[in-house]
Design an enzyme around this catalytic site. Sequence first.
Site, mmCIF file in Angstrom:
data_model
loop_
_atom_site.group_PDB
_atom_site.id
_atom_site.type_symbol
_atom_site.label_atom_id
_atom_site.label_comp_id
_atom_site.label_asym_id
_atom_site.label_seq_id
_atom_site.Cartn_x
_atom_site.Cartn_y
_atom_site.Cartn_z
ATOM 1 N N LYS A 1 0.830 -1.199 0.000
ATOM 2 C CA LYS A 1 0.000 0.000 0.000
ATOM 3 C C LYS A 1 0.865 1.249 0.000
ATOM 4 O O LYS A 1 0.614 2.196 -0.753
ATOM 5 C CB LYS A 1 -0.913 0.010 1.223
ATOM 6 N N ASN A 2 1.886 1.271 0.843
ATOM 7 C CA ASN A 2 2.703 2.463 0.989
ATOM 8 C C ASN A 2 3.558 2.750 -0.240
ATOM 9 O O ASN A 2 4.114 3.844 -0.368
ATOM 10 C CB ASN A 2 3.592 2.357 2.225
ATOM 11 N N ARG B 1 -4.218 10.950 4.630
ATOM 12 C CA ARG B 1 -3.113 11.897 4.540
ATOM 13 C C ARG B 1 -2.382 11.839 3.208
ATOM 14 O O ARG B 1 -1.970 12.864 2.677
ATOM 15 C CB ARG B 1 -2.101 11.637 5.657
ATOM 16 N N CYS C 1 -4.790 8.866 10.100
ATOM 17 C CA CYS C 1 -4.763 8.183 11.394
ATOM 18 C C CYS C 1 -4.405 9.130 12.524
ATOM 19 O O CYS C 1 -3.576 10.015 12.362
ATOM 20 C CB CYS C 1 -3.745 7.048 11.371
ATOM 21 N N ARG D 1 1.541 15.004 12.266
ATOM 22 C CA ARG D 1 2.403 14.816 11.113
ATOM 23 C C ARG D 1 2.264 16.066 10.248
ATOM 24 O O ARG D 1 1.550 16.078 9.247
ATOM 25 C CB ARG D 1 2.021 13.547 10.360
ATOM 26 N N VAL E 1 2.688 19.349 7.719
ATOM 27 C CA VAL E 1 3.054 19.434 6.306
ATOM 28 C C VAL E 1 4.126 20.493 6.082
ATOM 29 O O VAL E 1 4.411 20.841 4.941
ATOM 30 C CB VAL E 1 1.812 19.731 5.442
ATOM 31 N N LEU F 1 7.323 20.318 6.160
ATOM 32 C CA LEU F 1 8.427 19.858 5.324
ATOM 33 C C LEU F 1 8.057 19.908 3.853
ATOM 34 O O LEU F 1 8.892 20.263 3.008
ATOM 35 C CB LEU F 1 8.826 18.431 5.711
ATOM 36 N N VAL G 1 13.846 13.158 8.748
ATOM 37 C CA VAL G 1 13.515 12.221 7.670
ATOM 38 C C VAL G 1 12.003 12.113 7.523
ATOM 39 O O VAL G 1 11.288 11.891 8.508
ATOM 40 C CB VAL G 1 14.125 10.831 7.946
ATOM 41 N N ASP H 1 5.715 0.930 11.567
ATOM 42 C CA ASP H 1 4.475 0.255 11.175
ATOM 43 C C ASP H 1 4.422 -1.202 11.624
ATOM 44 O O ASP H 1 3.408 -1.877 11.419
ATOM 45 C CB ASP H 1 4.271 0.330 9.655
ATOM 46 N N ILE I 1 9.204 7.495 16.152
ATOM 47 C CA ILE I 1 8.697 8.175 14.954
ATOM 48 C C ILE I 1 7.451 8.999 15.272
ATOM 49 O O ILE I 1 7.364 10.182 14.932
ATOM 50 C CB ILE I 1 8.382 7.155 13.843
ATOM 51 N N ARG J 1 -8.032 -0.818 5.342
ATOM 52 C CA ARG J 1 -7.204 0.214 4.724
ATOM 53 C C ARG J 1 -5.850 -0.341 4.286
ATOM 54 O O ARG J 1 -5.244 0.199 3.357
ATOM 55 C CB ARG J 1 -6.983 1.375 5.689
#
Length: 429
Positions: free
Chosen positions: A22-23, A102, A126, A131, A133, A135, A172, A316, A338, A408
Site C-alpha cells: 500500500k505504501n 493523509r 490516522c 504529522r 506538512v 516539510l 527524515v 508500522d 517516529i 485500509r
Amino acid sequence: MDSIRITGGNELRGTIPISGAKNAALPLMIAALLTEDTLTLENVPHLADVELLTRILGNHGVDYSVNGRREDQGEGYSRTVHFTARNIVDTTAPYELVSKMRASFWVIGPLLARLGQARVSLPGGCAIGTRPVDLFIDGLRALGARIEIEGGYVQADAPKGLVGNRFVFPKVSVGATHVLVMAAALARGETVLENAAREPEVVNLAECLTAMGARIEGAGTSTITVSGVPALSGAVHRVIPDRIETGTYAMAVAMTGGDVLLEGARPDLLEAALEAIGRAGAEITPVNSGIRVRRNGAGIAPVDVSTAPFPGFPTDLQAQFMALMTRAGGTARITETIFENRFMHVQELARLGARISQTGQTAVVEGVPRLKGAPVMATDLRASVSLVIAGLAAEGETVVNRVYHLDRGFERLEEKLSRCGAAIERQSG
C-alpha cells in the site's frame, strides 16, 4: 460495522501470498498526474485506501481501468491498474476527500510541477500523532513555489514552473521525500535532496519515475539528485511486495507456532524486523519463492526494539511486535521514536491479559503464560492487526471491532489466515 471473530490456539501452516505494498502503491498512483500518457501499475493491492485515492485522482480527471489478478486466486487480490491523466480538469483536492487519508495531500507536488498550480486541503488520516506538512511546504518553496495557507487549504503557485535547488530535510520524512522527488522530476535544472528517506517505497517510486523518463540518482541513500526533464511519458511498473504485511504475518507465525511460506516476500525490504523476529525464536529462511517462517516447540524470547527510519525497525510493525512480546518468557522494551501517540493499542492488549507499562515513548512488556480472549477495539491500522495477532494465540474467543482500519492496509487478511488454519471470520454488523 464489521468485526472479526477469532478463536485462538491454532498453529498456522501453509502459504500466504504477500500483496503489493500500500505504501508504495499510493505515491505511484499519484505519479500518474505527472504525465498525459498512461501509467500502468502491476500488483496494486485491493484496499480501502487505494480505492479512496482512485476516487481522489478521478476528481482531478484521471481515468483508470482495472484488469487481471493473480493466477489461481479469487477476486480481490492484487491487480493491474491503468491510470491516464491526459486532461487534468481540476487542481483542487477538496477537504471532504483529503481529510480521509493523509497521502492524498501528496498530489500537491505533481499538480504544481505539471500545471503550475495546486489547491489542496490540509490532510487528515490516522490519529497516531501530529504529522505536519511544514516539510512539504518548505521543500516546494525551495523549488520556487509561492505558497499560502488560507481557510484550511494550501494554495501553491509556480506560473513559470519549478526550479531545481538544494533542500535539506530537517528530519527524515517519507511523504515529503515522495512529493519533492515527483516535483523535482519536472523542475528546471538539478535538485539535490539531503537527509532524504531511504525506504524501499521511495526507491520503488524513483524506479517508476525513471521508467517514465525522469533522471534520478541516489534513491535508497540519504542524498537524492534529480535532474529535471521537460516532460514524462507513460510506463509499466510493478508495486513491490508489502514489507509491513510480510512482517505482520511473520509475527503471527512466531506468535502461534507453525510453518508458513510468505509467498512473494522480499527479505531485503525488512531485514531489521526479520532479525528481531528471529531473535524472538522464529526460524526465518529466505527461499526462491519468498520467506519461510517456522516456530515449532520453542518459546518466545524477549527482544528489545526501537523504531527508526529505514533500514531500522519500522514504526508500522511496532504494534505487531508488542503483541508478540506479550507472550515472551521475560521482559521486553519497545521504544517508539517516529510518532508520539502510537501506543493506543496498549490498553486493548491489556484487555486480553497483557502486562504492559508505559513511560513516555517506551513500553515495557512483561510476558505472560497465556492471553485470554475478549472484545477489543481497533484504534488505527497497525494497532488493529496487533489485536488479531494476540487473538490468534489467546484462549477462547476474541472479537476485534472497528475493522475498517484493517481494510485500509491488509488485503483479505481473514481469508489468508484461515487458509493456514486460523479460526477467524468476518462478521457483518
